[in-house]
Design an enzyme around this catalytic site. Structure first.
Site, short mmCIF file in Angstrom:
data_model
loop_
_atom_site.label_atom_id
_atom_site.label_comp_id
_atom_site.label_asym_id
_atom_site.label_seq_id
_atom_site.Cartn_x
_atom_site.Cartn_y
_atom_site.Cartn_z
N CYS A 2 11.04 1.54 -13.58
CA CYS A 2 12.22 1.08 -13.57
C CYS A 2 13.53 1.99 -13.33
O CYS A 2 13.15 3.22 -13.56
CB CYS A 2 12.35 0.38 -15.12
N ARG A 27 13.49 1.67 -7.24
CA ARG A 27 12.58 1.72 -8.35
C ARG A 27 11.87 0.58 -8.87
O ARG A 27 11.01 0.64 -9.71
CB ARG A 27 13.31 2.56 -9.44
N TRP A 78 10.91 -2.66 -12.82
CA TRP A 78 9.44 -2.79 -12.44
C TRP A 78 8.41 -3.34 -13.28
O TRP A 78 8.07 -2.54 -14.25
CB TRP A 78 9.09 -1.69 -11.80
N ASN A 104 12.08 2.53 -19.63
CA ASN A 104 11.25 2.84 -18.31
C ASN A 104 9.90 3.47 -19.03
O ASN A 104 9.93 4.21 -19.89
CB ASN A 104 11.94 3.89 -17.30
N GLY A 105 8.70 2.95 -18.52
CA GLY A 105 7.42 3.57 -19.04
C GLY A 105 6.84 2.45 -19.66
O GLY A 105 6.89 1.08 -19.42
N GLU A 496 -8.77 6.49 6.68
CA GLU A 496 -7.64 6.55 6.12
C GLU A 496 -6.55 7.39 6.70
O GLU A 496 -5.29 7.25 7.03
CB GLU A 496 -7.34 6.94 4.49
N LYS A 500 -3.28 6.69 8.92
CA LYS A 500 -1.93 7.26 8.75
C LYS A 500 -1.45 7.75 10.23
O LYS A 500 -0.25 7.70 10.39
CB LYS A 500 -2.05 8.35 7.78
N GLU A 503 -0.32 4.94 12.68
CA GLU A 503 0.80 4.21 12.39
C GLU A 503 2.11 4.95 12.49
O GLU A 503 3.24 4.41 12.75
CB GLU A 503 0.36 3.49 10.95
N HIS A 519 -24.07 9.80 17.79
CA HIS A 519 -24.56 8.60 18.36
C HIS A 519 -23.58 8.00 19.44
O HIS A 519 -23.70 7.08 19.78
CB HIS A 519 -24.86 7.63 17.36
N LYS A 622 6.09 -4.01 5.91
CA LYS A 622 5.45 -3.79 4.64
C LYS A 622 4.56 -4.54 3.91
O LYS A 622 3.79 -4.55 3.43
CB LYS A 622 6.65 -3.26 3.51
C1 F6R Z 1 -1.03 1.40 5.90
C2 F6R Z 1 -0.60 0.06 5.01
C3 F6R Z 1 -1.32 -1.23 5.55
C4 F6R Z 1 -1.64 -1.91 4.01
C5 F6R Z 1 -2.16 -3.21 4.57
C6 F6R Z 1 -2.39 -4.10 3.26
O1 F6R Z 1 -0.33 2.37 5.54
O2 F6R Z 1 0.18 0.02 4.27
O3 F6R Z 1 -2.54 -0.98 6.28
O4 F6R Z 1 -2.36 -1.06 3.40
O5 F6R Z 1 -1.18 -4.16 5.18
O6 F6R Z 1 -1.37 -4.42 2.51
P1 F6R Z 1 -1.33 -4.69 0.92
O7 F6R Z 1 -2.02 -3.60 0.23
O8 F6R Z 1 0.06 -4.87 0.66
O9 F6R Z 1 -2.20 -6.03 0.98
#
Ligand code: F6R
Length: 627
Positions: A2, A27, A78, A104-105, A496, A500, A503, A519, A622
């Site tokens: 928070c 936060r 949060w 917070n915590g 992963e 990264k 993207e 293969h 996001k």
């Molecule tokens: C990659 C990324 C996306 C999310 C995916 C699922 O860095 O952020 O691949 O992991 O869109 O999103 P959530 O976890 O919010 O369901």
């Protein structure tokens, strides 16, 4: 995670506190609230949702409603204990109405304290752990007065020290008392708090961005310290009352850098926050008897004992967390576990029934593909357990049980700390299932938990030596393709790492199971093609590590430039590495908590070197709320 602000001085506190909260909204934005001491009254306003909701409520009240008092505290939440509602929003008042507290915590022993307080007749008005602290502070101050102490800042500070000594867990607490205007007290353990030193006014906040408009002179508090601010001074003591000092520093960041904690991007800040995010996700998950505690579990132990198959369903990075979880769950629980992309799950008509446990993983809790998969699983009568970072979002609301990760808000679009905290949540669920199904003894579970608890420190040391990785990132900015290989849990880490890079840097990047390369994909290797190789620990699984080393030799023989991620002490691997990145020793199943991190830093650095917007890559969002 928070945001917290406190002010005492000679100006109306409200606008200073609200401006501070605006800077801290990154936060958490589940709710916001303020308490102002004005004309012998403690006046509060709090609202679920973003700060704008609080501002609207304050505007409707008018300035006279909350007053122009020069002592105030504010909070942006949060949610952890209790949903994101008005009643769970901070500040929380003590039963006698004198004291207002923000926090917070996580107070780990809150259930015991709550029972104790209820036995003395205290009625709770929220589901939060925080409210305990408000009632306790009022009770401690009452006891001190009854013993002859006089009301005043010193009494408020002593009351807070007594409360802090009774709490377990991580907390920053700020409190004001209506009978002690002109003072704000705070306590800190394992949770951030900085003091801003003004002229005739002083500030408290989760980070300096909340007050650098007013002062750039700051003090960082140490562990287990209480600070009392008045317009005239700042007094710091330990929880034992002994005088103490904080670390004074001058802030020379501008406001936008301050919001990012001095980092250039939110993503770098979030990478750096990972040790704390892991620690927070582990906090409060173990009972006094060493059993794992999950939150909002509307499933009985018998339901979990009846499970004969687990599906893990998620998208993107969360899917990679699920892939790691498969190895852990099958190894510890000894039941079959399948991992499936949420967008594919329901279209292939998976075989689900009452004894299937579907674990859905989502940072945002709003991903439409995952939500639809969840609904499909429920229609088929499967039990659904969500791992989620966003309290009160749709996915946890519709699931039978939830384990929240305590990663705090992730602002950068690319997921970093959410991923590591998802891994921790998956490990906890695996251990919980193993324990209640009697596959692992309590001491075996405790041994893994001990290793998990050591990971934040290991990760801090790893993060402290990322300079070489950054330099490598700048060097790789012109590469046309980067490949990633790994075996076992190193395979999802390779996926992963590639995700990264795709993207953020908009580069061709692919992850492979190391043994699969020969293969077909090995034809991609050309002179100088960078190949990132995730090497398993030689301890325990030496055969697997040796196989990966053979795969590294295969790509090297075809001209690859090898970037090897290996465990500290694995000296033999050095000869096969054009670049060696070592990570602290960690048990094999937990290794992704280490090996992923250099790949996050690498992607971030390459993207920045290519001139891209690291926090908001093109074409992405996001929260993906379409199928
Ligand atoms: C990659 C990324 C996306 C999310 C995916 C699922 O860095 O952020 O691949 O992991 O869109 O999103 P959530 O976890 O919010 O369901």
């Amino acid at each position: 995670m928070c945001g917290i602000v406190g002010y005492v001085g000679n100006r109306p506190a409200l606008s200073i506190v609200i401006d501070g909260l605006r800077r801290l909204e990154y936060r958490g934005y589940d709710s916001a609230g303020v308490a102002i001491i004005d004309n012998g009254l403690v006046k509060t306003e709090k609202k679920a949702g973003k700060l704008a909701n609080l501002e609207k409520a304050l505007a409707e009240r008018g300035d006279d409603g909350i007053g122009a008092g020069a002592t105030g505290i504010g909070h942006t939440r949060w949610a952890t204990h209790g949903g994101p509602t008005d009643r769970n929003a901070h500040p929380h008042l003590s039963d006698d109405g004198r004291v207002a507290v923000i926090h917070n915590g996580i107070i780990e022993n809150f259930a015991r304290l709550r029972t104790e307080l209820e036995a003395t007749g205290v009625e709770f008005r929220s589901d939060t752990d925080t409210e305990c602290a408000a009632h306790l502070l009022a009770a401690e101050m009452r006891a001190l007065r009854e013993a002859g102490a006089e009301d005043g800042p010193a009494l408020l500070a002593e009351g807070m020290r007594r409360v802090a000594n009774r709490l377990e867990g991580a907390f920053t607490l700020l409190a004001v008392d209506v009978e002690v205007p002109g003072a704000v007290v705070a306590a800190r353990r394992n949770s951030p708090l900085v003091v801003g030193r003004g002229n005739g006014e002083n500030f408290l906040a989760s980070d300096v961005s909340a007050f650098i408009e007013h002062t750039r002179e700051a003090i960082e508090l140490g562990q287990d310290q209480v600070v009392l601010i008045t317009p005239a001074g700042i007094e710091i003591t330990g929880f034992d009352g002994a005088p103490a000092t904080g670390k004074e520093f001058h802030v020379d960041w501008d406001l936008s850098a301050a919001e990012k904690g001095g980092y250039e991007y939110f993503m770098l800040k979030e990478i750096a926050e990972q040790p704390q995010a892991i620690a927070d996700t582990l906090l409060g998950r173990l009972s006094e008897r060493g059993e794992i505690i999950l939150d909002e579990v509307r499933l009985t132990d018998q339901d979990l004992r009846d499970v004969d198959k687990v599906f893990i369903v998620a998208c993107g990075t969360s899917y990679h967390a699920g892939m790691v979880a498969k190895y852990a769950i099958e190894h510890w629980v000894r039941i079959p576990c399948e991992v499936e992309l949420a967008s594919e799950f329901r279209y292939r008509d998976p075989i689900l029934d009452r004894s299937t446990l579907v674990i859905v993983i989502s940072q945002s809790g709003e991903t439409m593909d995952t939500l639809m998969a969840l609904r499909h699983a429920k229609e088929q009568k499967a039990r659904v357990l969500a791992i989620c970072n966003s309290n009160g979002s749709t996915i946890p609301r519709e699931s039978d049980a939830v384990l929240y990760t305590h990663g705090g808000p992730e602002i950068a679009v690319a997921s970093t700390k959410a991923f590591l905290t998802q891994l921790v949540a998956c490990y906890l669920i695996g251990l919980h299932l193993a324990q209640i199904r009697g596959v692992m003894y309590a001491d075996e579970v405790a041994a893994v938990v001990e290793k998990l608890r050591a990971t934040p420190d290991s990760l801090r040391s790893l993060l402290g030596r990322m300079e070489d990785v950054r330099a490598l990132g700048r060097d790789l900015r012109t590469a046309s393709t980067v490949l990633f290989i790994g075996r076992h849990v190193g395979f999802p880490v390779a996926l992963e790492g590639a995700l990264k890079l795709k993207e953020l840097a908009y580069m061709h990047a692919e992850g492979f199971a190391a043994g699969e390369l020969k293969h077909g994909p090995i034809s991609l290797i050309d002179e100088g093609t960078p190949v990132v190789c995730v090497v398993p620990s030689p301890a325990g699984r030496g055969v697997m590590r040796d196989k990966v080393v053979s795969n590294i030799q295969e790509v090297r023989a075809r001209g690859a430039r090898t970037i090897v991620i290996a465990e500290e002490g694995d000296e033999d691997v050095r000869q096969f590495a054009d670049h060696l990145i070592t990570v602290p020793q960690t048990p094999t199943l937990l290794a992704p908590l280490m090996t992923t991190v250099p790949l996050q830093v690498l992607a971030c650095e390459i993207a920045a070197a290519r001139g891209h917007d690291v926090d908001q890559p093109r074409n992405l969002a996001k929260s993906v709320t379409v199928e």
